[in-house]
Design an enzyme around this catalytic site. Structure first.
Site, PDB file in Angstrom:
ATOM      1  N   LYS A  46      38.058  43.583  42.454  1.00  0.00           N
ATOM      2  CA  LYS A  46      38.621  44.378  41.358  1.00  0.00           C
ATOM      3  C   LYS A  46      37.533  45.243  40.726  1.00  0.00           C
ATOM      4  O   LYS A  46      37.705  46.435  40.531  1.00  0.00           O
ATOM      5  CB  LYS A  46      39.228  43.411  40.328  1.00  0.00           C
ATOM      6  N   GLU A  86      28.469  38.087  44.780  1.00  0.00           N
ATOM      7  CA  GLU A  86      28.770  37.477  46.079  1.00  0.00           C
ATOM      8  C   GLU A  86      29.401  38.502  47.027  1.00  0.00           C
ATOM      9  O   GLU A  86      29.009  38.636  48.182  1.00  0.00           O
ATOM     10  CB  GLU A  86      29.743  36.296  45.916  1.00  0.00           C
ATOM     11  N   GLY A 124      42.483  38.776  37.952  1.00  0.00           N
ATOM     12  CA  GLY A 124      42.073  38.387  39.305  1.00  0.00           C
ATOM     13  C   GLY A 124      42.919  37.263  39.883  1.00  0.00           C
ATOM     14  O   GLY A 124      43.418  37.344  41.009  1.00  0.00           O
ATOM     15  N   ARG A 125      43.114  36.222  39.097  1.00  0.00           N
ATOM     16  CA  ARG A 125      43.849  35.061  39.623  1.00  0.00           C
ATOM     17  C   ARG A 125      45.354  35.295  39.674  1.00  0.00           C
ATOM     18  O   ARG A 125      46.101  34.422  40.107  1.00  0.00           O
ATOM     19  CB  ARG A 125      43.519  33.814  38.795  1.00  0.00           C
ATOM     20  N   GLU A 182      41.249  28.322  35.184  1.00  0.00           N
ATOM     21  CA  GLU A 182      40.633  29.514  34.607  1.00  0.00           C
ATOM     22  C   GLU A 182      41.518  30.061  33.480  1.00  0.00           C
ATOM     23  O   GLU A 182      41.030  30.624  32.510  1.00  0.00           O
ATOM     24  CB  GLU A 182      40.407  30.581  35.689  1.00  0.00           C
ATOM     25  N   HIS A 186      45.993   8.552  52.357  1.00  0.00           N
ATOM     26  CA  HIS A 186      45.026   7.670  53.018  1.00  0.00           C
ATOM     27  C   HIS A 186      43.645   7.833  52.410  1.00  0.00           C
ATOM     28  O   HIS A 186      42.648   7.459  53.022  1.00  0.00           O
ATOM     29  CB  HIS A 186      45.017   7.964  54.516  1.00  0.00           C
ATOM     30  N   LYS A 215      26.655  33.572  35.451  1.00  0.00           N
ATOM     31  CA  LYS A 215      26.319  34.769  36.246  1.00  0.00           C
ATOM     32  C   LYS A 215      25.048  35.412  35.692  1.00  0.00           C
ATOM     33  O   LYS A 215      24.164  35.839  36.437  1.00  0.00           O
ATOM     34  CB  LYS A 215      27.452  35.798  36.162  1.00  0.00           C
TER      35      LYS A 215
HETATM   36  C1  G6Q Z   1      40.032  35.713  38.140  1.00  0.00           C
HETATM   37  C2  G6Q Z   1      38.634  35.923  37.863  1.00  0.00           C
HETATM   38  C3  G6Q Z   1      37.706  35.842  39.046  1.00  0.00           C
HETATM   39  C4  G6Q Z   1      37.617  37.101  39.881  1.00  0.00           C
HETATM   40  C5  G6Q Z   1      36.388  37.022  40.764  1.00  0.00           C
HETATM   41  C6  G6Q Z   1      36.228  38.221  41.649  1.00  0.00           C
HETATM   42  O1  G6Q Z   1      40.918  35.792  37.333  1.00  0.00           O
HETATM   43  O2  G6Q Z   1      38.486  37.094  37.142  1.00  0.00           O
HETATM   44  O3  G6Q Z   1      37.983  34.769  39.898  1.00  0.00           O
HETATM   45  O4  G6Q Z   1      38.764  37.279  40.630  1.00  0.00           O
HETATM   46  O5  G6Q Z   1      35.249  36.858  39.958  1.00  0.00           O
HETATM   47  O6  G6Q Z   1      36.125  39.374  40.893  1.00  0.00           O
HETATM   48  P1  G6Q Z   1      36.211  40.783  41.572  1.00  0.00           P
HETATM   49  O7  G6Q Z   1      37.557  40.934  42.200  1.00  0.00           O
HETATM   50  O8  G6Q Z   1      35.972  41.780  40.489  1.00  0.00           O
HETATM   51  O9  G6Q Z   1      35.133  40.817  42.624  1.00  0.00           O
END
Ligand code: G6Q
Length: 550
Positions: free
Chosen positions: A213, A219, A274-275, A360, A391, A511
Site C-alpha cells: 500500500k 521487508e 491493509g488487513r 491488529e 492431536h 520499525k
Molecule cells: C495492516 C497493516 C500492515 C500492513 C503491512 C504492509 O492493516 O497496516 O499489516 O499491511 O505493514 O504494509 P504495506 O502494504 O504498506 O507494505
C-alpha cells in the site's frame, strides 16, 4: 444521516454491561448439560442463518437472557449507528481521519458510496476491470516475459495485510487455480524466504507482483530489490523489469521510481486498511490464480455478508452475535483467547489471517477519546486446522484450567473425491464440539468400567463453549462470506469497546528501533551502543558471531 454514536460513555457504565455483570454471577456455573436438558429445542433455537452460512451458537454458556442483554449492550454502544456510518463512508478511523470502506471493494457496479463527495465504487470497478484484463493476459499466455516466454510463475511480494490474505485465499481456493501455474508468496525479510520461493524457478517465466500500500515497507522493498536483481542478473537486461514486475499500491511515485510503468500498477485507496485489503487490488495474485469469474464470486460472497450485517436485526445477525459472544467471554468470563479451528485443509492459513485481522484491529489500550481503557479489549486469536490440532493442543482445551472459546468451521461437501475421509473429518468437528460442551463425568466413566485410579484423570468437565459455523462447500463465494463474517465480528467488538479498530500505531515503534539498529549491526567499525544493557549485549554477541568488531 445521524452522526454515529461515538459515545463518551464507557462501555462498563452502560446499563446492559452492569446487567450482564449481575447476570454473569447467576449463570457462570450453570453447565451446558443443564441448559440443553432444560430446553430440548436449544440446538435448533440458538442458531442463525446468514448467506450460505449456518451458525450454531447453542453450545455457548448463554441463556436467552444473556443474548438479550448482549444485544441490548450492542444497541447501547451504538453498534448499529457506527455500522451505518462505516457503510456510508464516514471517517470512523478517527486517529487517521479516514473512512473505512472495505465494503466498497465488493459493492456491485453502479452502487454509489461517497468519500468527500466522490463516488468510490466507480473507481473500484475501474481497477477490477484492469485487474481482470491483466489476469486474462497472464493466464492466456498473451503477456510475455522479456524473452518472449509466457508467465508460468507468479510471486507476490508483500507483508502483513499485503500478504496474509493473498496466501490464505490462494491455499483456500487452490483447487480452482490454473494447474499450469505456480504461485508463491514472499513476506519475510529473511532472505531464506526469497531463496526458497525462487530457487527452482526460471526467471524468464516469472512475474513478481509487488504488493505494498505504502511502497515503503522495509521487508517488501528489500525483497523487491532482491527480485529485481534476480531478474536482471538472469535475463541480463535492465529493461526486463517492465515485463516481470507489476505493482499494487497507493504510491504511484514510489512505483515509478522502482522502474514499473504506472500503467502496470493497480491502485487502491487510503480508506482500505491493509488487513482489510485482500479483496482490493491486493487480491491480484488470487485473481490470476482462479480467474476473474471466480474472483467475482469471491467478492459477491463478501457483499452477501455485508448486506446481512447491514440489514439483519442484531438478534439474528451472524457477525454481531459472534462479536458479542467474544465480548461475553472476554469481559465477563475473563477468557484471554479465542481458538479458530477450520476443519478443512485448504483453510490452513485462515487462523493466521484472522490473527492479524483481529489482533491488529482490536489490540488497543486506549479508547476513542485517548483514555486508557479499564476494560479488556481484543483477545488473543490463534488456531490450526482440524483435525491436526486435535492431536496437539486440544488436550488443554478439554482438560486445562483455562477457558478457551473456539469457533469450529466445517464444510458439508468435500473438495476432494475422498468422501469417506470427509465423513471422518466432519465426524471429528461435531465430536469435538460435543465433547467440549458435555464432557464426561466420573460416574459415566465408572459405568463404562474405568479403573478407579484413572477416573479423575479421564474426567472431562465439559462446559467449554464453541460456535459451529457450517457451510455447504468451500467455494470462492463461501470464502468471501467467511472473511466478511469475521471483519464485521471484529467491528462489533471494537464498537462495544469504544476503540479504533482501524489504526495500528503499536507496530510503529519496533520499525523505528530496527532502523536504528541496522547500521549498528552492519558497520565495519565497532558501534557506540547506547541501548539498554540487554540490547547492547545482544548486538555485540551478534557482531562477534559474524567476526565483526566490537
Ligand atoms: C495492516 C497493516 C500492515 C500492513 C503491512 C504492509 O492493516 O497496516 O499489516 O499491511 O505493514 O504494509 P504495506 O502494504 O504498506 O507494505
Amino acid at each position: 444521516m445521524a452522526e454515529p454514536k461515538m459515545t463518551t460513555l464507557r462501555p462498563t457504565d452502560a446499563p446492559a454491561w452492569k446487567a450482564l455483570q449481575a447476570h454473569y454471577e447467576k449463570i457462570k456455573d450453570v453447565p451446558l448439560r443443564q441448559l440443553f436438558a432444560d430446553d430440548p429445542q436449544r440446538g435448533t433455537r440458538l442458531t442463525a442463518e446468514g448467506p450460505g452460512l449456518y451458525l450454531d451458537y447453542s453450545k455457548n454458556r448463554v441463556t436467552d437472557e444473556t443474548m438479550r442483554l448482549l444485544v441490548q449492550l450492542a444497541r447501547e454502544r451504538g453498534v448499529e449507528e457506527r455500522r451505518d456510518a462505516m457503510f456510508c463512508g464516514k471517517k470512523i478511523n478517527i486517529t487517521e481521519k479516514r473512512a473505512v470502506l472495505h465494503i466498497a471493494l465488493r459493492a456491485p457496479r453502479g452502487t454509489r458510496i461517497e468519500v468527500d463527495g466522490k463516488d468510490v465504487v466507480a473507481d473500484v470497478h475501474e481497477v477490477l476491470d484492469k485487474m481482470a484484463a491483466f489476469s486474462n493476459r497472464v493466464r492466456s499466455g498473451e503477456w510475455k516475459g522479456h524473452t518472449g516466454k509466457a508467465i508460468k510463475n507468479v510471486i507476490n511480494i508483500g507483508i502483513g495485510g499485503s500478504y496474509l490474505g493473498p496466501e490464505m485465499a490462494y491455499i483456500a481456493l487452490r483447487d480452482l487455480s490454473d494447474p499450469k501455474m505456480t504461485f508463491r508468496f514472499v513476506a519475510n525479510v529473511d532472505g531464506a524466504a526469497f531463496v526458497d520461493a525462487t530457487h527452482d524457478l526460471d526467471a524468464s517465466e516469472t512475474l513478481f507482483i509487488l504488493s505494498s500500500k505504502t511502497f515503503t515497507t522495509l521487508e517488501t522493498m528489500t525483497n523487491a530489490a532482491t527480485a529485481r536483481k534476480w531478474i536482471v542478473d538472469a535475463l541480463k537486461n535492465d529493461s526486463a523489469v517492465a515485463k516481470h514486475f507489476v505493482a499494487v499500491s497507493t504510491n504511484a511515485e514510489g512505483v515509478s521510481k522502482f522502474g514499473i510503468d504506472t500503467a502496470n500498477m493497480f491502485g487502491f485507496w487510503d480508506w482500505v486498511g491493509g488487513r482489510y485489503s485482500m479483496d482490493s487490488a491486493i487480491g491480484l495474485s488470487t485473481m490470476i490464480a482462479v480467474g476473474p469469474k471466480n474472483y467475482e464470486d469471491l467478492l459477491a460472497g463478501f457483499h452477501d455478508m455485508d448486506e446481512h450485517f447491514r440489514t439483519t436485526p442484531l438478534e439474528k445477525n451472524l457477525p454481531a452475535l459472534m462479536g458479542l459472544l467474544t465480548v461475553w467471554y472476554n469481559n465477563f468470563f475473563g477468557a484471554q483467547t479465542v481458538g479458530i479451528m477450520p476443519y478443512a485443509d485448504n483453510m490452513k492459513r485462515f487462523p493466521a489471517y484472522l490473527q492479524q485481522l483481529q489482533m491488529e484491529s482490536n489490540g488497543k489500550h486506549v479508547d476513542l477519546e485517548g483514555n486508557h481503557v479499564e476494560w479488556q479489549t481484543g483477545p488473543i486469536i490463534w488456531g490450526e486446522p482440524g483435525t491436526d490440532g486435535q492431536h496437539s493442543f486440544y488436550q488443554l482445551i478439554h482438560q486445562g484450567t483455562k477457558l478457551i472459546p473456539c469457533d469450529f468451521i466445517g464444510f458439508c461437501q468435500p473438495l476432494s473425491p475422498l468422501t469417506v475421509q470427509h465423513d471422518y473429518l466432519m465426524a471429528n468437528v461435531l465430536a469435538q464440539a460435543e465433547a467440549l460442551a458435555f464432557g464426561k463425568t466420573a460416574e459415566e466413566l465408572k459405568a463404562e468400567g474405568s479403573p478407579d485410579f484413572q477416573t479423575p484423570f479421564r474426567v472431562c468437565e465439559g462446559n467449554r463453549p464453541t460456535n459451529t459455523v457450517l457451510a455447504d462447500k468451500l467455494t470462492p463465494r463461501t470464502l468471501g462470506t467467511l472473511v466478511a463474517l469475521y471483519e464485521h465480528n471484529v467491528f462489533t467488538q471494537g464498537a462495544v469497546w469504544n476503540i479504533d479498530s482501524f489504526d495500528q500505531w503499536g507496530v510503529e515503534l519496533g520499525k523505528v528501533l530496527a532502523k536504528r539498529i541496522i547500521p549498528e549491526l552492519e558497520s565495519e567499525a565497532a558501534p557506540q551502543l547506547k541501548h539498554d544493557s540487554s540490547t547492547n549485549t545482544l548486538i555485540s554477541r551478534y557482531r562477534k558471531s559474524l567476526g565483526r568488531k566490537n
